[in-house]
Scaffold this motif. Structure first.
Motif, mmCIF file in Angstrom:
data_model
loop_
_atom_site.group_PDB
_atom_site.id
_atom_site.type_symbol
_atom_site.label_atom_id
_atom_site.label_comp_id
_atom_site.label_asym_id
_atom_site.label_seq_id
_atom_site.Cartn_x
_atom_site.Cartn_y
_atom_site.Cartn_z
ATOM 1 N N VAL A 50 55.627 2.912 51.650
ATOM 2 C CA VAL A 50 56.375 1.850 52.336
ATOM 3 C C VAL A 50 57.171 1.033 51.320
ATOM 4 O O VAL A 50 58.341 0.729 51.540
ATOM 5 C CB VAL A 50 55.421 0.946 53.156
ATOM 6 N N SER A 51 56.556 0.708 50.197
ATOM 7 C CA SER A 51 57.255 -0.109 49.200
ATOM 8 C C SER A 51 58.444 0.623 48.589
ATOM 9 O O SER A 51 59.420 -0.006 48.203
ATOM 10 C CB SER A 51 56.288 -0.572 48.110
ATOM 11 N N PHE A 52 58.386 1.953 48.513
ATOM 12 C CA PHE A 52 59.502 2.726 47.992
ATOM 13 C C PHE A 52 60.538 3.040 49.070
ATOM 14 O O PHE A 52 61.574 3.624 48.773
ATOM 15 C CB PHE A 52 59.022 4.021 47.344
ATOM 16 N N GLY A 53 60.244 2.671 50.297
ATOM 17 C CA GLY A 53 61.202 2.895 51.375
ATOM 18 C C GLY A 53 61.242 4.318 51.880
ATOM 19 O O GLY A 53 62.237 4.740 52.465
ATOM 20 N N LEU A 82 49.022 -5.502 58.078
ATOM 21 C CA LEU A 82 50.219 -5.958 57.378
ATOM 22 C C LEU A 82 51.247 -4.836 57.278
ATOM 23 O O LEU A 82 52.433 -5.047 57.543
ATOM 24 C CB LEU A 82 49.850 -6.476 55.984
ATOM 25 N N LEU A 83 50.804 -3.651 56.931
ATOM 26 C CA LEU A 83 51.712 -2.503 56.869
ATOM 27 C C LEU A 83 52.325 -2.219 58.229
ATOM 28 O O LEU A 83 53.517 -1.920 58.330
ATOM 29 C CB LEU A 83 50.975 -1.262 56.378
ATOM 30 N N SER A 84 51.523 -2.298 59.256
ATOM 31 C CA SER A 84 52.017 -2.057 60.608
ATOM 32 C C SER A 84 53.122 -3.047 60.969
ATOM 33 O O SER A 84 54.153 -2.669 61.515
ATOM 34 C CB SER A 84 50.864 -2.144 61.602
ATOM 35 N N ARG A 85 52.883 -4.318 60.644
ATOM 36 C CA ARG A 85 53.913 -5.333 60.926
ATOM 37 C C ARG A 85 55.176 -5.088 60.110
ATOM 38 O O ARG A 85 56.282 -5.235 60.619
ATOM 39 C CB ARG A 85 53.361 -6.731 60.658
ATOM 40 N N GLN A 86 55.018 -4.692 58.851
ATOM 41 C CA GLN A 86 56.182 -4.407 58.010
ATOM 42 C C GLN A 86 56.995 -3.258 58.591
ATOM 43 O O GLN A 86 58.218 -3.316 58.652
ATOM 44 C CB GLN A 86 55.745 -4.051 56.588
ATOM 45 N N LEU A 87 56.311 -2.218 59.017
ATOM 46 C CA LEU A 87 57.003 -1.060 59.566
ATOM 47 C C LEU A 87 57.662 -1.388 60.895
ATOM 48 O O LEU A 87 58.776 -0.942 61.157
ATOM 49 C CB LEU A 87 56.045 0.115 59.708
ATOM 50 N N ASP A 88 56.992 -2.171 61.742
ATOM 51 C CA ASP A 88 57.597 -2.580 63.003
ATOM 52 C C ASP A 88 58.827 -3.432 62.753
ATOM 53 O O ASP A 88 59.849 -3.270 63.420
ATOM 54 C CB ASP A 88 56.602 -3.357 63.867
ATOM 55 N N GLY A 89 58.749 -4.334 61.798
ATOM 56 C CA GLY A 89 59.894 -5.186 61.454
ATOM 57 C C GLY A 89 61.049 -4.364 60.920
ATOM 58 O O GLY A 89 62.201 -4.609 61.251
ATOM 59 N N ALA A 90 60.767 -3.365 60.111
ATOM 60 C CA ALA A 90 61.813 -2.513 59.558
ATOM 61 C C ALA A 90 62.483 -1.713 60.665
ATOM 62 O O ALA A 90 63.693 -1.528 60.673
ATOM 63 C CB ALA A 90 61.245 -1.591 58.496
#
Length: 96
Positions: A50-53, A82-90
């Protein structure tokens, strides 16, 4: 044997010349950990991807979530959330 595979995948990541090679290597490391059933390491490698996109498959996400939820550690569950929220936001941001 699996350690040799992981070592080669890590070397491929280190030797990556561009973003595409780096993303392919980080996804290969993630999938290797998922295939071996590594709960904590899979989550760590998912965080790296996730951090590398890197573009993640839904199957990889679900497999990692299944493994992580098998750990009775609220910190692991918080990292997964947290990862789930980041991915949903992306995803929401990319659909604009």
């Amino acid at each position: 044997m699996p350690r040799d595979v992981a070592k080669k995948l890590k070397q491929a990541f280190s030797a990556a010349q561009d973003e595409a090679q780096r993303n392919a290597a980080v996804l290969a490391l993630l999938r290797h950990s998922l295939d071996l059933g590594h709960r904590r390491l899979s989550l760590k490698r998912l965080e790296a991807a996730v951090s590398f996109g890197a573009v993640l498959d839904a199957e990889d996400l679900h497999r990692c979530a299944d493994l992580a939820l098998g750990i009775s550690d609220p910190r692991i569950h918080a990292r997964l959330a947290l990862l789930s929220r980041q991915l949903d936001g992306a995803r929401c941001f990319s659909s604009l």
